[in-house]
Design a protein around this motif. Structure first.
Motif, PDB file in Angstrom:
ATOM      1  N   GLN A  78      73.685  12.780  53.704  1.00  0.00           N
ATOM      2  CA  GLN A  78      73.679  12.744  52.238  1.00  0.00           C
ATOM      3  C   GLN A  78      72.605  11.816  51.686  1.00  0.00           C
ATOM      4  O   GLN A  78      71.975  12.125  50.675  1.00  0.00           O
ATOM      5  CB  GLN A  78      75.058  12.334  51.718  1.00  0.00           C
ATOM      6  CG  GLN A  78      76.116  13.420  51.878  1.00  0.00           C
ATOM      7  CD  GLN A  78      77.454  13.020  51.306  1.00  0.00           C
ATOM      8  OE1 GLN A  78      77.638  11.911  50.827  1.00  0.00           O
ATOM      9  NE2 GLN A  78      78.418  13.921  51.367  1.00  0.00           N
ATOM     10  N   GLU A  79      72.380  10.693  52.352  1.00  0.00           N
ATOM     11  CA  GLU A  79      71.352   9.786  51.854  1.00  0.00           C
ATOM     12  C   GLU A  79      69.957  10.389  52.006  1.00  0.00           C
ATOM     13  O   GLU A  79      69.071  10.135  51.179  1.00  0.00           O
ATOM     14  CB  GLU A  79      71.416   8.428  52.566  1.00  0.00           C
ATOM     15  CG  GLU A  79      71.325   8.506  54.077  1.00  0.00           C
ATOM     16  CD  GLU A  79      72.681   8.489  54.742  1.00  0.00           C
ATOM     17  OE1 GLU A  79      72.777   7.989  55.875  1.00  0.00           O
ATOM     18  OE2 GLU A  79      73.644   8.975  54.114  1.00  0.00           O
ATOM     19  N   GLU A  80      69.747  11.226  53.032  1.00  0.00           N
ATOM     20  CA  GLU A  80      68.463  11.899  53.212  1.00  0.00           C
ATOM     21  C   GLU A  80      68.260  12.954  52.131  1.00  0.00           C
ATOM     22  O   GLU A  80      67.160  13.104  51.583  1.00  0.00           O
ATOM     23  CB  GLU A  80      68.398  12.539  54.600  1.00  0.00           C
ATOM     24  CG  GLU A  80      68.382  11.538  55.744  1.00  0.00           C
ATOM     25  CD  GLU A  80      68.453  12.199  57.107  1.00  0.00           C
ATOM     26  OE1 GLU A  80      67.715  11.775  58.002  1.00  0.00           O
ATOM     27  OE2 GLU A  80      69.248  13.151  57.280  1.00  0.00           O
ATOM     28  N   ILE A  81      69.315  13.696  51.844  1.00  0.00           N
ATOM     29  CA  ILE A  81      69.249  14.697  50.772  1.00  0.00           C
ATOM     30  C   ILE A  81      68.957  14.014  49.447  1.00  0.00           C
ATOM     31  O   ILE A  81      68.121  14.472  48.660  1.00  0.00           O
ATOM     32  CB  ILE A  81      70.573  15.486  50.689  1.00  0.00           C
ATOM     33  CG1 ILE A  81      70.817  16.279  51.979  1.00  0.00           C
ATOM     34  CG2 ILE A  81      70.557  16.433  49.484  1.00  0.00           C
ATOM     35  CD1 ILE A  81      72.187  16.916  52.048  1.00  0.00           C
ATOM     36  N   ALA A  82      69.643  12.906  49.199  1.00  0.00           N
ATOM     37  CA  ALA A  82      69.457  12.163  47.947  1.00  0.00           C
ATOM     38  C   ALA A  82      68.010  11.718  47.782  1.00  0.00           C
ATOM     39  O   ALA A  82      67.435  11.809  46.695  1.00  0.00           O
ATOM     40  CB  ALA A  82      70.396  10.957  47.916  1.00  0.00           C
ATOM     41  N   GLU A  83      67.410  11.254  48.863  1.00  0.00           N
ATOM     42  CA  GLU A  83      66.022  10.799  48.800  1.00  0.00           C
ATOM     43  C   GLU A  83      65.077  11.950  48.481  1.00  0.00           C
ATOM     44  O   GLU A  83      64.139  11.807  47.687  1.00  0.00           O
ATOM     45  CB  GLU A  83      65.626  10.153  50.125  1.00  0.00           C
ATOM     46  CG  GLU A  83      64.208   9.590  50.129  1.00  0.00           C
ATOM     47  CD  GLU A  83      63.849   8.906  51.432  1.00  0.00           C
ATOM     48  OE1 GLU A  83      62.692   8.458  51.559  1.00  0.00           O
ATOM     49  OE2 GLU A  83      64.722   8.821  52.322  1.00  0.00           O
ATOM     50  N   VAL A  84      65.332  13.112  49.089  1.00  0.00           N
ATOM     51  CA  VAL A  84      64.470  14.279  48.892  1.00  0.00           C
ATOM     52  C   VAL A  84      64.498  14.757  47.444  1.00  0.00           C
ATOM     53  O   VAL A  84      63.467  15.078  46.857  1.00  0.00           O
ATOM     54  CB  VAL A  84      64.888  15.418  49.845  1.00  0.00           C
ATOM     55  CG1 VAL A  84      64.270  16.751  49.403  1.00  0.00           C
ATOM     56  CG2 VAL A  84      64.450  15.109  51.272  1.00  0.00           C
ATOM     57  N   VAL A  85      65.711  14.819  46.856  1.00  0.00           N
ATOM     58  CA  VAL A  85      65.842  15.389  45.512  1.00  0.00           C
ATOM     59  C   VAL A  85      65.797  14.339  44.405  1.00  0.00           C
ATOM     60  O   VAL A  85      65.921  14.672  43.225  1.00  0.00           O
ATOM     61  CB  VAL A  85      67.145  16.221  45.388  1.00  0.00           C
ATOM     62  CG1 VAL A  85      67.148  17.350  46.386  1.00  0.00           C
ATOM     63  CG2 VAL A  85      68.382  15.348  45.589  1.00  0.00           C
TER      64      VAL A  85
ATOM     65  N   LYS B 220      67.910  11.792  43.798  1.00  0.00           N
ATOM     66  CA  LYS B 220      69.215  11.422  43.260  1.00  0.00           C
ATOM     67  C   LYS B 220      69.787  10.293  44.110  1.00  0.00           C
ATOM     68  O   LYS B 220      69.272   9.983  45.175  1.00  0.00           O
ATOM     69  CB  LYS B 220      70.173  12.621  43.302  1.00  0.00           C
ATOM     70  CG  LYS B 220      69.664  13.882  42.629  1.00  0.00           C
ATOM     71  CD  LYS B 220      69.679  13.765  41.122  1.00  0.00           C
ATOM     72  CE  LYS B 220      69.252  15.074  40.466  1.00  0.00           C
ATOM     73  NZ  LYS B 220      69.256  14.988  38.995  1.00  0.00           N
ATOM     74  N   ASN B 221      70.892   9.683  43.646  1.00  0.00           N
ATOM     75  CA  ASN B 221      71.558   8.719  44.511  1.00  0.00           C
ATOM     76  C   ASN B 221      72.608   9.437  45.348  1.00  0.00           C
ATOM     77  O   ASN B 221      73.022  10.550  45.045  1.00  0.00           O
ATOM     78  CB  ASN B 221      72.181   7.560  43.711  1.00  0.00           C
ATOM     79  CG  ASN B 221      73.243   8.026  42.726  1.00  0.00           C
ATOM     80  OD1 ASN B 221      74.220   8.663  43.095  1.00  0.00           O
ATOM     81  ND2 ASN B 221      73.058   7.688  41.450  1.00  0.00           N
ATOM     82  N   ARG B 222      73.038   8.777  46.407  1.00  0.00           N
ATOM     83  CA  ARG B 222      73.940   9.423  47.358  1.00  0.00           C
ATOM     84  C   ARG B 222      75.267   9.812  46.721  1.00  0.00           C
ATOM     85  O   ARG B 222      75.834  10.874  47.028  1.00  0.00           O
ATOM     86  CB  ARG B 222      74.189   8.485  48.545  1.00  0.00           C
ATOM     87  CG  ARG B 222      75.112   9.075  49.595  1.00  0.00           C
ATOM     88  CD  ARG B 222      75.308   8.128  50.763  1.00  0.00           C
ATOM     89  NE  ARG B 222      76.300   8.643  51.684  1.00  0.00           N
ATOM     90  CZ  ARG B 222      76.680   8.005  52.777  1.00  0.00           C
ATOM     91  NH1 ARG B 222      76.168   6.842  53.072  1.00  0.00           N
ATOM     92  NH2 ARG B 222      77.598   8.528  53.565  1.00  0.00           N
ATOM     93  N   ALA B 223      75.790   8.969  45.841  1.00  0.00           N
ATOM     94  CA  ALA B 223      77.064   9.258  45.195  1.00  0.00           C
ATOM     95  C   ALA B 223      76.981  10.551  44.383  1.00  0.00           C
ATOM     96  O   ALA B 223      77.922  11.354  44.366  1.00  0.00           O
ATOM     97  CB  ALA B 223      77.480   8.099  44.303  1.00  0.00           C
ATOM     98  N   THR B 224      75.853  10.769  43.709  1.00  0.00           N
ATOM     99  CA  THR B 224      75.667  11.992  42.923  1.00  0.00           C
ATOM    100  C   THR B 224      75.681  13.215  43.825  1.00  0.00           C
ATOM    101  O   THR B 224      76.328  14.226  43.522  1.00  0.00           O
ATOM    102  CB  THR B 224      74.341  11.935  42.149  1.00  0.00           C
ATOM    103  OG1 THR B 224      74.377  10.849  41.223  1.00  0.00           O
ATOM    104  CG2 THR B 224      74.099  13.228  41.383  1.00  0.00           C
TER     105      THR B 224
END
Length: 281
Positions: free
Chosen positions: A141-148, A150-154
């Protein structure tokens, strides 16, 4: 000319490499050679929106090229599926493109970023795209958040939408239920009740506050029906206050000086946030 893949950024400008900003980096290919992006996260395209885009292209030309990659002797869209649909409406036989070298994971990431930046993707499509990045490409999730961007919680909260009943997800896709309302529906543990309230949201325009009030009434009704313990207004008020302060679902089970407090969280980020709120910083 094939442009090597470069690091993904957080805006549409990052999807087209800077060294092809002039037309010398464009390649003209047959429209019939271009296939849709198999990882396109957007499942619904507005016919009206595509028609408006085609009218704009007919008037001003194709200002931004379609970005493609080579695949099995043809080309696949990386960025610009709406533009491809628009030029097909116009009957174009050939179109200028930029050919880039990207992997499958980047294909999904780029299409996802394009739609996120333009806010063209609904929450359910977004959640499914995040799930594909997680399940098919092993991204955390933190990798996805970085790519898009957003923050991980979102990211975690959006992915939770897929836990809602199919009928509710359909209403979200149709734009009849917003993301904030969907998140509040997730605090209800009875799927039948979720669907009932979701229908009211879609038909009557219930707000988040309306959903919260309905949930409170539902919880009061359950407590009265179970007769496990007498309703304590102070405990009920404390539960509501804790839920509001911690920004998550809280349950207090109290009976004759004993009980437990249950605090819901759905990611490490949410857990850390709750701890900070409890500690007062």
């Amino acid at each position: 000319m094939v442009v090597k893949r470069r690091a993904l950024g957080k805006g549409l400008e990052a999807l087209i490499p800077s060294d092809i900003s002039d037309r010398s980096g464009y390649t003209t290919i047959s429209v019939s050679e271009i296939e849709p992006n198999p990882y396109q996260p957007r499942e619904r395209f507005s016919n009206e929106g595509i028609k408006e885009l085609s009218d704009s292209i007919a008037s001003k030309g194709l200002i931004q090229p379609i970005v493609v990659r080579k695949h099995n002797g043809k080309f696949q869209v990386v960025v610009g599926e709406r533009r491809l649909r628009a030029v097909k409406i116009l009957g174009w036989k050939y179109v200028d493109v930029v050919v880039v070298d990207v992997e499958d994971k980047d294909l999904l990431q780029m299409a996802l970023i394009e739609n996120l930046q333009r806010e063209d993707i609904n929450p359910v499509e977004m959640a499914r795209a995040y799930r594909r990045l997680s399940e098919e490409f092993g991204m955390k999730q933190e990798e996805i958040a970085e790519v898009v961007g957003k923050n991980r919680a979102t990211v975690a909260n959006v992915m939770r939408i897929l836990k809602l009943p199919d009928e509710v997800q359909e209403l979200i896709e149709e734009g009849r239920i917003g993301l904030s309302q969907a998140k509040e529906l997730l605090t209800i543990d009875d799927k039948r009740i979720i669907v009932e309230i979701a229908r009211e949201v879609a038909d009557k325009g219930l707000t988040v506050e309306n959903i919260i009030e309905k949930r409170k009434r539902l919880n009061r009704g359950r407590r009265e029906k179970s007769r496990v313990s007498e309703i304590d207004p102070e405990i009920e008020a404390l539960t509501d206050e804790m839920s509001r302060r911690l920004q998550t679902k809280v349950k207090i089970r109290y009976m004759k000086g004993r009980g437990k407090i249950i605090i819901d969280f759905y990611s490490d980020d949410e857990f850390s946030k709750i701890i900070r709120l409890i500690r007062g910083y």
